[in-house]
Motif scaffolding. Structure first.
Motif, PDB file in Angstrom:
ATOM      1  N   SER A  22       0.827  -1.216   0.000  1.00  9.33           N
ATOM      2  CA  SER A  22       0.000   0.000   0.000  1.00  9.33           C
ATOM      3  C   SER A  22       0.857   1.260   0.000  1.00  9.33           C
ATOM      4  CB  SER A  22      -0.979  -0.017   1.179  1.00  9.33           C
ATOM      5  OG  SER A  22      -0.274  -0.115   2.402  1.00  9.33           O
ATOM      6  N   ALA A  23       1.081   1.859   1.164  1.00 14.70           N
ATOM      7  CA  ALA A  23       1.710   3.183   1.192  1.00 14.70           C
ATOM      8  C   ALA A  23       3.221   3.162   1.023  1.00 14.70           C
ATOM      9  CB  ALA A  23       1.358   3.899   2.501  1.00 14.70           C
ATOM     10  N   GLY A  24       3.846   1.996   1.187  1.00 16.36           N
ATOM     11  CA  GLY A  24       5.308   1.973   1.096  1.00 16.36           C
ATOM     12  C   GLY A  24       5.939   2.686   2.266  1.00 16.36           C
ATOM     13  N   TYR A  25       6.937   3.519   2.012  1.00 11.00           N
ATOM     14  CA  TYR A  25       7.596   4.202   3.127  1.00 11.00           C
ATOM     15  C   TYR A  25       7.729   5.693   2.834  1.00 11.00           C
ATOM     16  CZ  TYR A  25      11.643   3.024   0.159  1.00 11.00           C
ATOM     17  OH  TYR A  25      12.503   2.858  -0.890  1.00 11.00           O
ATOM     18  N   ASN A  26       8.014   6.439   3.869  1.00 16.63           N
ATOM     19  CA  ASN A  26       7.886   7.895   3.822  1.00 16.63           C
ATOM     20  C   ASN A  26       9.121   8.636   3.305  1.00 16.63           C
ATOM     21  OD1 ASN A  26       5.327   7.724   4.843  1.00 16.63           O
ATOM     22  ND2 ASN A  26       5.905   8.155   6.952  1.00 16.63           N
ATOM     23  N   TRP A  27       8.891   9.866   2.895  1.00 19.08           N
ATOM     24  CA  TRP A  27       9.968  10.813   2.639  1.00 19.08           C
ATOM     25  C   TRP A  27      10.484  11.300   3.998  1.00 19.08           C
ATOM     26  CZ3 TRP A  27      11.240  15.815   3.869  1.00 19.08           C
ATOM     27  CH2 TRP A  27      12.242  16.390   3.113  1.00 19.08           C
ATOM     28  N   PRO A  28      11.798  11.490   4.212  1.00 17.12           N
ATOM     29  CA  PRO A  28      12.858  11.496   3.190  1.00 17.12           C
ATOM     30  C   PRO A  28      13.484  10.135   2.887  1.00 17.12           C
ATOM     31  CG  PRO A  28      13.748  12.255   5.268  1.00 17.12           C
ATOM     32  CD  PRO A  28      12.277  12.029   5.511  1.00 17.12           C
ATOM     33  N   THR A  48       8.721  -5.219  10.042  1.00 15.15           N
ATOM     34  CA  THR A  48       7.626  -4.501  10.676  1.00 15.15           C
ATOM     35  C   THR A  48       7.673  -3.027  10.296  1.00 15.15           C
ATOM     36  OG1 THR A  48       6.544  -4.055  12.809  1.00 15.15           O
ATOM     37  CG2 THR A  48       8.945  -4.026  12.778  1.00 15.15           C
ATOM     38  N   ARG A  49       6.591  -2.332  10.570  1.00 14.49           N
ATOM     39  CA  ARG A  49       6.450  -0.916  10.217  1.00 14.49           C
ATOM     40  C   ARG A  49       6.516  -0.718   8.703  1.00 14.49           C
ATOM     41  NH1 ARG A  49       4.328   1.786  14.677  1.00 14.49           N
ATOM     42  NH2 ARG A  49       5.401   1.120  16.550  1.00 14.49           N
ATOM     43  N   GLN A  50       6.788   0.516   8.273  1.00 16.41           N
ATOM     44  CA  GLN A  50       6.715   0.816   6.837  1.00 16.41           C
ATOM     45  C   GLN A  50       7.937   0.309   6.077  1.00 16.41           C
ATOM     46  OE1 GLN A  50       4.916   5.032   7.785  1.00 16.41           O
ATOM     47  NE2 GLN A  50       4.981   4.714   5.594  1.00 16.41           N
ATOM     48  N   GLY A  52       9.141  -1.145   1.706  1.00 14.88           N
ATOM     49  CA  GLY A  52       8.798  -1.259   0.298  1.00 14.88           C
ATOM     50  C   GLY A  52       9.957  -1.884  -0.442  1.00 14.88           C
ATOM     51  N   ILE A  53       9.743  -2.251  -1.687  1.00 16.19           N
ATOM     52  CA  ILE A  53      10.749  -2.993  -2.446  1.00 16.19           C
ATOM     53  C   ILE A  53      12.042  -2.208  -2.636  1.00 16.19           C
ATOM     54  CG2 ILE A  53       9.912  -2.217  -4.707  1.00 16.19           C
ATOM     55  CD1 ILE A  53      10.486  -5.075  -5.712  1.00 16.19           C
ATOM     56  N   GLY A  54      11.973  -0.883  -2.614  1.00 15.89           N
ATOM     57  CA  GLY A  54      13.182  -0.093  -2.817  1.00 15.89           C
ATOM     58  C   GLY A  54      13.951   0.214  -1.540  1.00 15.89           C
ATOM     59  N   LEU A  55      13.417  -0.225  -0.375  1.00 14.52           N
ATOM     60  CA  LEU A  55      14.065   0.079   0.903  1.00 14.52           C
ATOM     61  C   LEU A  55      15.496  -0.451   0.917  1.00 14.52           C
ATOM     62  CD1 LEU A  55      13.323   1.418   3.633  1.00 14.52           C
ATOM     63  CD2 LEU A  55      12.862  -0.886   4.493  1.00 14.52           C
ATOM     64  N   ASP A  56      16.421   0.358   1.440  1.00 14.48           N
ATOM     65  CA  ASP A  56      17.847   0.014   1.327  1.00 14.48           C
ATOM     66  C   ASP A  56      18.318  -1.034   2.329  1.00 14.48           C
ATOM     67  OD1 ASP A  56      18.640   1.917  -0.808  1.00 14.48           O
ATOM     68  OD2 ASP A  56      17.930   3.384   0.640  1.00 14.48           O
ATOM     69  N   ILE A  57      17.898  -0.931   3.576  1.00 18.23           N
ATOM     70  CA  ILE A  57      18.377  -1.874   4.593  1.00 18.23           C
ATOM     71  C   ILE A  57      17.398  -1.865   5.764  1.00 18.23           C
ATOM     72  CG2 ILE A  57      19.808  -0.239   5.913  1.00 18.23           C
ATOM     73  CD1 ILE A  57      20.958  -3.794   4.954  1.00 18.23           C
ATOM     74  N   MET A  58      17.318  -2.993   6.456  1.00 15.69           N
ATOM     75  CA  MET A  58      16.516  -3.071   7.678  1.00 15.69           C
ATOM     76  C   MET A  58      17.436  -3.475   8.822  1.00 15.69           C
ATOM     77  SD  MET A  58      12.971  -4.854   6.414  1.00 15.69           S
ATOM     78  CE  MET A  58      11.868  -3.786   7.322  1.00 15.69           C
ATOM     79  N   SER A  59      17.243  -2.850   9.986  1.00 15.03           N
ATOM     80  CA  SER A  59      18.022  -3.192  11.172  1.00 15.03           C
ATOM     81  C   SER A  59      17.175  -4.056  12.094  1.00 15.03           C
ATOM     82  CB  SER A  59      18.453  -1.927  11.930  1.00 15.03           C
ATOM     83  OG  SER A  59      19.270  -1.124  11.120  1.00 15.03           O
ATOM     84  N   ARG A  60      17.842  -4.899  12.848  1.00 17.49           N
ATOM     85  CA  ARG A  60      17.131  -5.795  13.757  1.00 17.49           C
ATOM     86  C   ARG A  60      16.806  -5.103  15.074  1.00 17.49           C
ATOM     87  NH1 ARG A  60      17.817 -11.152  12.084  1.00 17.49           N
ATOM     88  NH2 ARG A  60      19.163 -11.315  10.250  1.00 17.49           N
ATOM     89  N   ASN A 176       4.865   9.538  -0.411  1.00 19.07           N
ATOM     90  CA  ASN A 176       5.351  10.904  -0.227  1.00 19.07           C
ATOM     91  C   ASN A 176       6.580  11.211  -1.084  1.00 19.07           C
ATOM     92  OD1 ASN A 176       3.366  11.152   1.717  1.00 19.07           O
ATOM     93  ND2 ASN A 176       4.725  10.637   3.385  1.00 19.07           N
ATOM     94  N   PRO A 177       6.486  11.110  -2.402  1.00 18.03           N
ATOM     95  CA  PRO A 177       7.668  11.337  -3.246  1.00 18.03           C
ATOM     96  C   PRO A 177       8.190  12.764  -3.188  1.00 18.03           C
ATOM     97  CG  PRO A 177       5.685  11.213  -4.577  1.00 18.03           C
ATOM     98  CD  PRO A 177       5.288  10.813  -3.189  1.00 18.03           C
ATOM     99  N   GLU A 178       7.332  13.707  -2.788  1.00 18.34           N
ATOM    100  CA  GLU A 178       7.763  15.095  -2.685  1.00 18.34           C
ATOM    101  C   GLU A 178       7.850  15.489  -1.216  1.00 18.34           C
ATOM    102  OE1 GLU A 178       8.729  16.928  -5.159  1.00 18.34           O
ATOM    103  OE2 GLU A 178       8.252  15.383  -6.617  1.00 18.34           O
TER     104      GLU A 178
END
Length: 201
Positions: A22-28, A48-50, A52-60, A176-178
């Motif tokens: 759905s919403a993916g993740y936020n700017w910035p 967990t939380r927001q 999307g496929i373009g997210l760079d990294i997730m921390s544990r 929120n691309p802008e």
């Protein structure tokens, strides 16, 4: 641009409980020149939380209900550790060599790849400290050799990743691309605040 000078700039992906599709993740965090960081819950063993496929990294995190600002702090601390190894072990003090691009590449290269339960076709990079630290502190000179190679063969090495995240030109989030319009938000807040004061008198 600070990225051209090797500076690590990252942002939390956002704390709304939304599905990947759905919403993916936020700017910035969704800005392709900023490293987007999300959370992976080590208790439930799922993202967990927001995100999307373009997210760079997730921390544990071991927090039952984590905030992505904490997970971003973990990623920043990890970037500082890697950079310190660049300085101390490889004697490289040039941030354009031990750059944010290299730091993220190394995190992704040693990451665990997990499937997103909310979007079965989507996979995410999850920071894996054990793999990363083993590589950083191995007695071999593999780390310094990789650092030197990345400075001259960046595109070749990026092609060895399973996929490219937003920071490396891959898919970007539609959330929120802008940038938000701060002036309008501030004006609305000021008007509402003045209205509340009048009512309280």
């Amino acid at each position: 641009m600070l990225r051209n000078h090797g500076v690590w700039i990252s942002a939390a992906s956002g704390n709304q409980h939304v599905s990947n599709t759905s919403a993916g993740y936020n700017w910035p965090a969704s800005d392709p020149n900023i490293i987007g960081v999300g959370c992976y819950n080590n208790i439930t063993m799922e993202p967990t939380r927001q995100r999307g496929i373009g997210l760079d990294i997730m921390s544990r995190t071991l927090d039952v209900d984590p905030f992505t600002s904490y997970c971003n702090t973990v990623a920043v601390a990890t970037s500082i550790l890697i950079r310190d190894v660049c300085f101390q072990r490889c004697q490289v003090h040039d941030l354009t060599i031990c750059s944010a691009d290299f730091l993220l590449f190394l995190m992704q290269k040693t990451a665990e790849i997990v499937n997103d339960p909310d979007a079965p076709a989507t996979y995410l990079y999850v920071l894996n400290p054990q793999r990363l630290y083993t590589f950083l502190f191995s007695k071999k000179n593999d780390f310094c050799a990789l650092l030197a190679e990345f400075s001259t063969k960046k595109e070749t090495l990026l092609s060895t990743l399973p996929w490219r995240s937003s920071f490396f030109g891959g898919p970007t989030s539609a959330a929120n691309p802008e940038p938000p319009v701060i002036a309008d938000s501030l004006e609305a807040f000021t008007s509402a605040s003045a209205s509340r004061k009048k009512k309280s008198k």
